[in-house]
Scaffold this motif. Sequence first.
Motif, short mmCIF file in Angstrom:
data_model
loop_
_atom_site.label_atom_id
_atom_site.label_comp_id
_atom_site.label_asym_id
_atom_site.label_seq_id
_atom_site.Cartn_x
_atom_site.Cartn_y
_atom_site.Cartn_z
N MET A 1 40.70 -14.45 37.89
CA MET A 1 40.98 -13.02 37.73
C MET A 1 40.25 -12.43 36.54
O MET A 1 40.04 -11.21 36.48
CB MET A 1 42.48 -12.79 37.59
N PHE A 2 39.83 -13.26 35.60
CA PHE A 2 39.08 -12.75 34.46
C PHE A 2 37.60 -12.58 34.77
O PHE A 2 36.82 -12.27 33.87
CB PHE A 2 39.23 -13.70 33.26
N MET A 3 37.21 -12.80 36.02
CA MET A 3 35.80 -12.67 36.39
C MET A 3 35.60 -11.53 37.39
O MET A 3 34.55 -11.44 38.02
CB MET A 3 35.29 -13.99 37.00
N GLU A 4 36.57 -10.68 37.52
CA GLU A 4 36.43 -9.57 38.46
C GLU A 4 35.45 -8.55 37.90
O GLU A 4 35.07 -8.57 36.72
CB GLU A 4 37.79 -8.95 38.73
N GLU A 5 35.07 -7.64 38.76
CA GLU A 5 33.96 -6.73 38.45
C GLU A 5 34.25 -5.85 37.24
O GLU A 5 33.36 -5.58 36.44
CB GLU A 5 33.67 -5.86 39.67
N HIS A 6 35.48 -5.40 37.10
CA HIS A 6 35.79 -4.45 36.04
C HIS A 6 36.01 -5.10 34.69
O HIS A 6 36.21 -4.42 33.69
CB HIS A 6 37.04 -3.65 36.41
N VAL B 1 34.42 -12.40 30.84
CA VAL B 1 33.94 -13.21 31.96
C VAL B 1 33.30 -14.49 31.45
O VAL B 1 33.53 -15.58 31.98
CB VAL B 1 32.96 -12.39 32.82
N THR B 2 32.50 -14.36 30.41
CA THR B 2 31.84 -15.54 29.83
C THR B 2 32.86 -16.53 29.31
O THR B 2 32.77 -17.74 29.56
CB THR B 2 30.90 -15.09 28.70
N ALA B 3 33.88 -16.02 28.59
CA ALA B 3 34.90 -16.92 28.02
C ALA B 3 35.68 -17.63 29.12
O ALA B 3 35.96 -18.83 29.03
CB ALA B 3 35.83 -16.12 27.12
N ALA B 4 36.03 -16.88 30.16
CA ALA B 4 36.81 -17.50 31.24
C ALA B 4 35.97 -18.51 32.02
O ALA B 4 36.45 -19.58 32.38
CB ALA B 4 37.33 -16.41 32.18
N LEU B 5 34.70 -18.18 32.26
CA LEU B 5 33.84 -19.11 33.00
C LEU B 5 33.59 -20.38 32.20
O LEU B 5 33.49 -21.48 32.77
CB LEU B 5 32.52 -18.42 33.35
#
Length: 1689
Positions: A68-73, A79-83
Amino acid sequence: MENTNEEKIDRGAEDEFGGLLSSNLILLRNRLLDILLKQLFTCKEKNIVNVQACEELVRTLGFDWLLMFMEEHIHSSTVTAALLILVVLLSNQSILSRFKEGLSGGGWLDHTDSVLTNKIGTVLGFNVGRSAGGRSTLREINRDACHFPGFPVLQTLLPKHTNVPEIYFMLMALFLQQPITELPDSLQVHFDLDSIWTFIFGVPSSSATVVGSIHNMCTEAAFLLLAMLRSMLNLPWQSEEEGSWLREYPITLMQFFRYLYHNIPDLAHMWHSPDFLCTLAATVFPFNIRPYSEMVSDLDDEASSPTEEFKAFVTDTGMNRSQSEYCNVGNKTYLTNHPAKKYVFDFMRVLIMDNLCMTPASKQTPIIDLLLEASPERSTRTQQKEFQSYILDSVMEQLLAADVLLGEEASLPITTGGSYQVLVNNVFYFTQRVVDKLWQGMFNKESKLVVDFIVQLITQSKRRSQGLSLDSVYHCLNRTILYQLSRPHKTVPQQVTLLDSLRVLTVNRNLVLGPGNHDQEFVACLAHCLINLHTGSSVEGFGLEAEARMTTWHVAVPSENKSDHVQSQDVSEGRQLLLKAVNRVWTELMHSKRQMLEDIFKVSLPVNDRGHVDIATARPALEEPAAKSWQNHLVHEKKCISRGETVAPANQSKLSRVSSGFGLSKLTGSRRSKKESGMNKNNLSAQETFQWMFTHIAVVRDLVAMQYKEHQERQQNALKYVMDEWAGIEYELLRERGLWGPPIGSHLDKFQLDMTEGPCRMRKKMVRNDMFYIHYPYVPDPEPNASTQNQSQVPLMGAMVNIPVQFQFLAVVPSLADSSESVSGQRPNTSVEQGSGLLSTLVGEKSVTQRWERGEISNFQYLMHLNTLAGRSYNDLMQYPVFPWILADFDSEELDLNNPKTFRNLSKPMGAQTDDRLIQYKKRFKDWEDPNGETPAYHYGTHYSSAMIVASYLVRMEPFTQIFLRLQGGHFDLADRMFNSIREAWLSASKHNMADVKELIPEFFYLPEFLLNSNNFDLGSKQNGTKLGDVILPPWAKGDPREFIRVHREALECDYVSAHLHEWIDLIFGYKQQGPPAVEAVNVFHHLFYEGQVDIYNINDPLKETATIGFINNFGQIPKQLFKKPHPPKRVRSKSNGEVPGVPVTLNSSLDKIFFHHLDNLRPSLTPVKELKEPVGQIVCTDKGILAVEQNKVLVPPAWNKTFAWGYADLSCRLSNYESDKAVVVYECLSEWGQILCAICPNPKLVITGGLSTAICVWETGTSKEKAKSLTLKQALLGHTDAVTYLTASSAYHIIVSGSRDRTCIIWDLNKLSFVTQLRGHRAPVSALCINELTGDIVSCAGTYIHVWSINGSPIASANTFTGRSQQILCCCISEMNEWDTQNVIVTGHSDGVVRFWRIEFLQVPETPAPEPVEPPDVPDCCGEIEGRDAPEDDSSESEGEETSLSQDPKPLNSQPSSTVHRPKPRTGASWSVDSSSDDSRRWSDTLSIDEKDGFVFVNYSEGQIRAGIPSQPHLQPHSAPSHGPVPQPLQPSTMEARSYNKLKPGYRWERQLVFRSKLTMHTAFDRKDNAHPAEITSLAISKDHSKILVGDSSGRVFSWSVSDQPGRSTADHWVKDEQVDSCSGCTVRFSLTERRHHCRNCGQVFCQKCSRFQSEIKRLKISSPVRVCQNCYYNLQHERGSEESPRN
């Protein structure tokens, strides 16, 4: 897409996420993720992953939480941290496999059950799932949506973040399964091949370092990279500058794959996998949102126009994607034109070329086939044609340019490991596939390119080796030629193309028609084509309808706008050229293949004169067989086409579907086969999954909001708790008698009624009102000349009208003290009326009504019980308990309770008390007409009980003042309408006001405080100028609210009311409440007053519903009907001798045995009922008997079988059995509080101690057996400044009273364990206390003083019992029977062994009383003289001899009828002063009786007669000398005509005083020389039925005094035989051994025969025959007798 400090939420999620997020919030989120990342590594080695921590994270949160931390908004940094966290997790193979299969999801939703239902949310005060529009939606959790394959979701999410270079680094590391320690700095490291290789392997790619073998790899990560590549290729790149990320990143990605392809041999199998090839092919396709079914439908189902096709996909909502991702099908129908597209096709060409050399096509599916069929699901046919044509064309160019069939001579050498034969076969297979695509219509290049390609291949093959079989290539060439000839040639461009094809055929005639091409079918089909072209019958084409697969709008028609003439001219010219070309080819065909044609068709072709076969002449012979051959050829072509389509996998892999962005499927977490289709209707789609994800986020947001709200509430509660604790500590320190507080409270302190109910639901306690000056802001007048009254007055100023009243009334009504009994002492489940069952008859069960009938409960108790059963309570002012008006006489000076005219007519309602109003009410009922028929007739439109009536009665007392102001809109009512006078209220309700029929409330019978304006409210002034203040009381109340309440209650309990109360019950609670009996009794009210008469829930009109509710709220409600038949009357006994008029019969059997009704006729038990070894400390009367314990012990209720003892040397306390006195528990924890002087046990769980520490300790005993052995300090009550000497408690009123050596008493709240008020004014240390459980009155004794206080600390009366000898008060008790009875007494036990009885009486005292004389510490001489003389000794009767009234002149004259006349001194002291007269004052006065030893005033009403003195005697002035003579002047006859003592004399006022009533003595109390140490009275108790009084002394004896069965004969029993007396009390002559000793029957002292020769009747003791008395008693009795006989004459 650029990195910004704020996240713009996409439109579909605006309601869910609220728009923009601040940079601070993003930074906080990233730091939390970074903390979570650090938990995944071991502490010592940051590059070693902690597997256990990873497993815990996956189990606790789940993969879906990270995704959910990689969604578009979401911001790119998040996104980088979650990935990064995800990549670290996936480095573990076990976790990676679970991620692929969709397991371990939804852990973050485990605790959301509390917000999944509206019920719980409502209870918590939290609206679950309320959207911005205000609609409440019910959330739910779909666990299936939490378990989905992870990589397909990543392929949907990550392409939205193609601008973040860190993502590529992490995905490449994940692809190659290389560990990641930290991410490169995106500001310093560029995204190029060297940076990638350095990040993954630590060395740049340019170093030519050989990388070791890679055993593990994650191919799904490669698919993610390709998905991101496709996203970049479809972004608008034209506006980007050279070198921008959108131009460079795709090229770098392809370089990365090319580098891997050439340098990592372990990845070889991946390049040939269908999944990779499909994903690679999809990168050059644009994103389409048209349904897949429309893309691949047949010709008949195709959209017929671009407009219709556009409509088809714009109606499909799809998922929430950015608009830049989609390319409109109508506007962009071809492949991407990004510069990097060339690199993608080059890579595909390299793969194909290498595959042509390596693997035979017969062993596995060639890459060319996989790529040709690798178009995404939603691609259009045009896009597929362009893609396939591009691939075929590039490979053909490569093959021709490399001369691959030349072998070693070729410019492109054979790949290592390949063979020439495999290459030739694969090239021929490729050629076949090109022709297949040509016939399929998927090759959009010119067909002559294919012809040229095949011709060159044949040429190269012939040059390389003559031994190769070229049949397959010739076959491809033949199919191509036939395809060209069968194309449509209707338009000029088509004709030009056909002419060119015929020209090429002519040029290559040697190759096509030579001996090498011996395909008979081709020759036959060629003949068919030439015949058709010659005839011109198939202008639209006669091949496969490949063109029909395209919609008509794909083909441009250039001649559409030309004129018909020009078009026909062009066609005719083209036709001529076409015929020439056909004829030429036909000639070549006949030249080369004539014989073959004749053999095939078994015909002989005619020749012309030139020897040639003319096409026109040959047509009839060849047309039909050639057509058959052509049809066979078309069937063969269809088979080839279908074979080519089935070469690729029938079902494309899941990943290729996802590569299109719309193929996400199989999102459940269950294991599945790899062969399953990606589109499964039984599983959730991607759109549904993301929708559920948003729903889950909303649920968690609700949960977090709820938890945050709970956290706030906890914080607020904690803060409130701390503030309350601090406020409590501050209050305890600064309050009155606190550590830093003032010793005396301020006169500005305000109080309000406490809602705690006492006996019979009476609320009497007042508590401090801290909100008073907030509700009524007031600043005391600072002027020094302002009076105290003005300073304490709190006016309600005119501005109060405009000030909003902050009103909050909490009706907290605790349960009764004993939950097992009701207000009447009845069990809660007892019925109102007697049951008719046999069982209840046999058991003898009595209902409340029966108990009332028999006089077992009072009228007040019964009425309160009926109100409770009818639903009336203090909690609801609209249904407040209702009590009747009982009196009609509010004008008399004295109430005559034997006169029926004193009372109201209880059989009639208030509206029928006077005839005038009764007639008007009847007329109203008779003449009532309602046009609507909704309201039936009624007598009264107002009610007898409503919120306003209750508030107006109690307006002078808080919190009811606030209630009244709230009801009145913030201000008081007009003064003329305020409740101001009892008499006026009665006249208004019974006579004058037609709109007033109100009854009373219970407070009129027990609460005097509501009648006083103690808060000094400015209630206004009436029109006549009268200022409103305290309530004006009737004359018989003597201006005292307490007396009004007592008399009013006495009237309620009198015989007349008892005999008629059932009639009023019939009206309010009984059968006359409704129906015909109510009409007959003129007792019908408005129908809305009755219970159940209107159903407000079924009223459709909102205005009518509001009006009805407001009507009921404002006017009140009728009580619930309890009786359906007439109520039985109460049994009232007729009056008998000895009964006081107006006192109801309560206990028939023991009426005449009540001890305080017969104080003159009490006798003790002949022997002690209890004997103890030490002085008696406590006596308890139980149903089973009398219990007594020594001092320093107390019995523990309610079983009374244990004692709590103190006073031991080690300062311990002990809990012992009463019978055995054996210690059960020893408590040593009390020693730290010093020596204990007193203790009480108000209930079995509490022990309260006091002692030298000045603190009152409240100890709590444990409930369990283990904890019962210890005492826990619950609270230490601090307030005294010296040792606490006495404690007492009231369980009925929940108060504790403590007395101390500091000469004060303090009242404490037993429930709250807090300070209430203090009792000041004691002149010595407090020695005894008791509380009246019925009224709450408090009796305190200090030295020789006795004080009586109300429960709220107001002084009622006090007296000094000093008589000249040491007789300190050691104990006291109070009678608690019929609290309205004036004969109730206060009993005190003294150190001189005398028990004295006191009664509170109203006396007339001067307006300015004489100051009370200050007593010296030593005994005064006069008193000592009195003691030393031959005064009569203490007894129980001599003080009763004179029946006088203290209402007379308190300055009487004393005379002594004796032979020697003494001149008495005038009395200047008041009646309450100490008798300090000389010997002349030893005799009884005609108006006052002074106990010569005790020095107090007493009044006696014996034999049930109330005697009155003279209100005014002209000849006895206060300071005039009395007449001399042995007998005083007789009373005037006129003084006895009426009960005139109630008339207040001028210059006097009424005052409540303690009056001596009688005393009890034993022989040990006689003050004789031989008995200098009498037994002190140390304990007193009264039996429950008040038939006995128990006296305990310091010798350990307990005597029981009761009423004698034979009045007048048992008086001598007061004095037992005493052989120790050796001299006469009169002449002091010693007795001889044989001389008889005589007791005076009046005073009880021992005399000789000479001194006791007098005989007289003693009416006081009901002795009618003369008995032996002493000389003094004789004269007194004769004087009394003469005073009685004088008025009769």
